[in-house]
Design a protein around this motif. Structure first.
Motif, mmCIF file in Angstrom:
data_model
loop_
_atom_site.group_PDB
_atom_site.id
_atom_site.type_symbol
_atom_site.label_atom_id
_atom_site.label_comp_id
_atom_site.label_asym_id
_atom_site.label_seq_id
_atom_site.Cartn_x
_atom_site.Cartn_y
_atom_site.Cartn_z
ATOM 1 N N THR A 81 0.686 -1.086 -0.314
ATOM 2 C CA THR A 81 -0.274 0.035 -0.282
ATOM 3 C C THR A 81 0.953 1.661 -0.026
ATOM 4 O O THR A 81 0.552 2.244 0.173
ATOM 5 N N ILE A 82 2.034 1.325 -0.098
ATOM 6 C CA ILE A 82 3.384 1.715 -0.296
ATOM 7 C C ILE A 82 4.089 1.973 -0.873
ATOM 8 O O ILE A 82 4.670 1.207 -0.968
ATOM 9 N N SER A 83 4.291 2.929 -1.364
ATOM 10 C CA SER A 83 5.237 3.190 -2.578
ATOM 11 C C SER A 83 5.936 4.362 -2.729
ATOM 12 O O SER A 83 5.972 5.631 -2.438
ATOM 13 N N ARG A 84 7.865 4.063 -3.059
ATOM 14 C CA ARG A 84 8.467 4.660 -2.900
ATOM 15 C C ARG A 84 8.924 4.809 -3.631
ATOM 16 O O ARG A 84 9.880 3.456 -4.568
ATOM 17 N N GLN A 85 9.693 5.685 -4.439
ATOM 18 C CA GLN A 85 11.212 5.687 -5.542
ATOM 19 C C GLN A 85 11.904 5.860 -5.444
ATOM 20 O O GLN A 85 12.127 6.137 -4.197
ATOM 21 N N LEU A 86 13.074 5.246 -6.190
ATOM 22 C CA LEU A 86 14.551 4.741 -5.802
ATOM 23 C C LEU A 86 15.136 5.774 -6.629
ATOM 24 O O LEU A 86 15.462 5.351 -7.795
ATOM 25 N N GLY A 87 15.657 6.513 -5.904
ATOM 26 C CA GLY A 87 16.242 7.759 -6.371
ATOM 27 C C GLY A 87 15.522 9.332 -7.494
ATOM 28 O O GLY A 87 14.244 8.363 -7.477
ATOM 29 N N SER A 88 16.211 9.735 -7.889
ATOM 30 C CA SER A 88 15.438 11.222 -8.167
ATOM 31 C C SER A 88 15.062 10.746 -9.657
ATOM 32 O O SER A 88 14.371 11.843 -10.250
ATOM 33 N N GLN A 89 16.166 10.262 -10.717
ATOM 34 C CA GLN A 89 15.760 9.732 -12.139
ATOM 35 C C GLN A 89 15.813 8.575 -12.633
ATOM 36 O O GLN A 89 15.645 7.984 -12.520
ATOM 37 N N ARG A 90 15.325 8.746 -13.532
ATOM 38 C CA ARG A 90 15.087 7.789 -14.822
ATOM 39 C C ARG A 90 16.273 6.791 -15.121
ATOM 40 O O ARG A 90 16.874 7.802 -15.421
ATOM 41 N N ASP A 91 16.478 5.201 -14.983
ATOM 42 C CA ASP A 91 17.475 4.984 -15.792
ATOM 43 C C ASP A 91 16.851 3.628 -16.208
ATOM 44 O O ASP A 91 15.870 3.447 -16.084
ATOM 45 N N THR A 92 17.747 3.216 -16.828
ATOM 46 C CA THR A 92 17.348 1.952 -18.028
ATOM 47 C C THR A 92 18.277 0.980 -17.449
ATOM 48 O O THR A 92 19.118 0.395 -17.877
ATOM 49 N N SER A 93 17.436 0.304 -16.343
ATOM 50 C CA SER A 93 17.589 -0.700 -14.949
ATOM 51 C C SER A 93 17.430 -1.767 -15.832
ATOM 52 O O SER A 93 15.749 -2.443 -16.418
ATOM 53 N N TYR A 94 17.954 -3.228 -15.890
ATOM 54 C CA TYR A 94 17.196 -3.945 -16.248
ATOM 55 C C TYR A 94 17.569 -5.027 -15.177
ATOM 56 O O TYR A 94 17.015 -6.423 -14.906
ATOM 57 N N SER A 95 18.422 -4.445 -13.414
ATOM 58 C CA SER A 95 18.332 -6.108 -12.510
ATOM 59 C C SER A 95 18.624 -5.097 -11.397
ATOM 60 O O SER A 95 18.589 -3.419 -11.390
ATOM 61 N N THR A 96 18.022 -5.278 -10.292
ATOM 62 C CA THR A 96 17.885 -4.984 -8.506
ATOM 63 C C THR A 96 18.305 -6.036 -7.838
ATOM 64 O O THR A 96 17.894 -7.202 -8.175
ATOM 65 N N GLU A 97 19.191 -5.828 -6.533
ATOM 66 C CA GLU A 97 19.689 -6.485 -5.865
ATOM 67 C C GLU A 97 19.549 -6.118 -4.813
ATOM 68 O O GLU A 97 20.046 -5.005 -4.746
ATOM 69 N N LEU A 98 18.821 -6.462 -3.506
ATOM 70 C CA LEU A 98 19.048 -6.618 -2.087
ATOM 71 C C LEU A 98 21.182 -6.724 -1.634
ATOM 72 O O LEU A 98 20.706 -8.131 -1.877
ATOM 73 N N GLY A 99 20.781 -6.398 -0.694
ATOM 74 C CA GLY A 99 22.417 -6.587 -0.066
ATOM 75 C C GLY A 99 22.716 -5.616 1.347
ATOM 76 O O GLY A 99 22.365 -4.191 0.825
ATOM 77 N N ASP A 100 22.688 -6.084 2.224
ATOM 78 C CA ASP A 100 23.778 -4.578 3.879
ATOM 79 C C ASP A 100 25.433 -4.725 3.118
ATOM 80 O O ASP A 100 25.902 -5.533 3.671
ATOM 81 N N PHE A 101 25.802 -4.169 2.435
ATOM 82 C CA PHE A 101 26.724 -3.413 1.194
ATOM 83 C C PHE A 101 27.767 -2.634 2.188
ATOM 84 O O PHE A 101 28.789 -2.768 1.503
ATOM 85 N N ASP A 102 27.189 -1.872 3.020
ATOM 86 C CA ASP A 102 28.015 -1.568 4.080
ATOM 87 C C ASP A 102 27.909 -2.017 4.937
ATOM 88 O O ASP A 102 28.902 -1.410 5.965
ATOM 89 N N ASN A 103 27.840 -3.447 5.791
ATOM 90 C CA ASN A 103 27.974 -4.472 6.744
ATOM 91 C C ASN A 103 26.433 -3.208 7.945
ATOM 92 O O ASN A 103 27.431 -3.518 9.401
ATOM 93 N N ASP A 104 25.932 -2.430 8.284
ATOM 94 C CA ASP A 104 24.601 -1.702 9.010
ATOM 95 C C ASP A 104 23.698 -2.501 10.082
ATOM 96 O O ASP A 104 23.285 -1.456 10.064
#
Length: 386
Positions: A81-104
């Motif tokens: 029921t809640i949608s948010r934009q990821l980033g402020s610009q439009r991209d030619t995105s083919y793939s997204t992955e989630l992960g804790d990259f900064d170990n926080d």
């Protein structure tokens, strides 16, 4: 905006289980729609983005043409029921992955873009993201990214497949900075997908590549130092493979490769003690445009079933019988989609496998599993306490 209703409280699928009266029931409605009709969605990932204990969705929009990537937050019941934009610009995105990259302790986002820089987005812990560093070769033809601790140092690394260009391994230094100097495969390959798994059970993670354009598919064996000089072929040598999964389909202790192919049958290649993948089983004879594949035990019988997403065709599930030698095929809906990604996950917290379809130029939809599980059936037989 009021969405056009795709389905009105419709039971999507009823599949008799082989040898019993159990059915597999999935349900969707207009409340289980993600995004709008015109978004060119290429992939979806699932994870607890806002740290509230349920599974949220991350959607990559921008197949070929720039689109707005989005985060959909789960209300706990499998509704977003809640949608948010990821980033402020439009991209030619083919793939997204989630992960804790900064170990926080929270899930960050890696976005792979076609002919544009790939970027990391850092999570503040509540599901709000700030744009971070870029990673990988700038302006490459990225088709997929996979997150795995490939060097086993406790930090999540990123693998990038670039169609007809060098594939990349981006090593995380633990702070979310990446060194992408190491490649894999051949830059001549049309690599679309890669899976990471220890195929020869030597303790090192190997790479399994899916190549398009009538090319040979390979397993690249890790020598323990991220050298992948040894390779094992699988497939016909002239396949158009779009997606692969790894699982022990026949329960013999060896990992098998399940391939989704474009315009040719979909096939399982069985692992063996010899380390070869010559034994094969066609589980889908149709020459559909199969772009995505996922695996899970859908009927709770202890073996692995298959879900296939097709372009310009209906999406199907395949129920495993007799250790992968016999399959029962049923369609998820009667509607043709352009499904570029299909996932299985528990969206509403009932410990049952739900399905998420990533559809380009169509609504993305969730299908909730409504059949009783073995635990549910056991409970229904228990006498009530006085």
């Amino acid at each position: 905006m009021k969405y056009r209703i795709l389905f009105k409280l419709v039971l999507i699928l009823m599949i008799p289980k082989l040898g019993s009266s159990q059915t597999l029931d999935f349900f969707t409605s207009d409340r289980l729609v993600l995004g709008t009709l015109k978004e060119r969605t290429a992939s979806i990932d699932v994870g607890d983005i806002d740290n509230d204990g349920d599974q949220d969705l991350l959607v990559a929009n921008g197949r070929h043409w720039p689109g707005q990537n989005r985060v959909f937050l789960n209300n706990g019941d499998g509704l977003f029921t809640i949608s948010r934009q990821l980033g402020s610009q439009r991209d030619t995105s083919y793939s997204t992955e989630l992960g804790d990259f900064d170990n926080d302790g929270d899930l960050d986002v890696a976005v792979g873009n076609d002919r544009a820089p790939n970027f990391i987005f850092i999570n503040d812990g509540n599901g709000y993201f700030s744009k971070g560093i870029s990673f990988g070769e700038r302006n490459s033809t990225t088709r997929n990214i996979i997150v795995s601790d490939i060097d086993k140092d406790g930090h999540l690394d990123i693998l990038i497949t670039n169609r007809r260009a060098k594939n990349e391994i981006c090593i995380n230094d633990g702070s979310g900075l990446f060194n992408c100097s190491k490649g894999f495969g051949s830059k001549k390959d049309s690599t679309i997908d890669v899976e990471v798994s220890d195929m020869n059970m030597d303790g090192h993670k190997d790479l399994i590549l899916a190549n398009r354009d009538n090319q040979q598919n390979y397993i690249y064996i890790n020598d323990g130092n991220l050298n992948f000089s040894k390779k094992i072929p699988f497939g016909t040598g002239v396949d158009n493979t779009r997606s692969i999964e790894i699982a022990d389909i026949n329960q013999d202790g060896y990992k098998d490769i399940i391939s989704a192919n474009i315009g040719e049958p979909n096939v399982i290649y069985f692992g063996s003690a010899k380390g070869s993948y010559k034994e094969a089983k066609v589980f889908d004879l149709n020459s559909d445009l199969s772009y995505s594949i996922s695996v899970a035990d859908l009927d709770f019988d202890g073996d692995i079933d298959i879900v296939v997403g097709n372009v310009e065709g209906v999406n199907n599930i395949f129920i495993n019988s007799k250790n992968g030698q016999k399959w029962l095929k049923k369609s998820l809906t009667n509607k043709n989609f352009f499904t570029y990604d299909i996932l299985v996950n528990d969206l509403n917290g009932d410990d049952k496998p739900d399905i998420i379809e990533s559809n380009s130029d169509e609504h993305n939809i969730c299908l909730l599993y409504t059949s009783p599980s073995p635990r549910d059936r056991t409970r229904s037989r228990m006498p009530s306490s006085a």
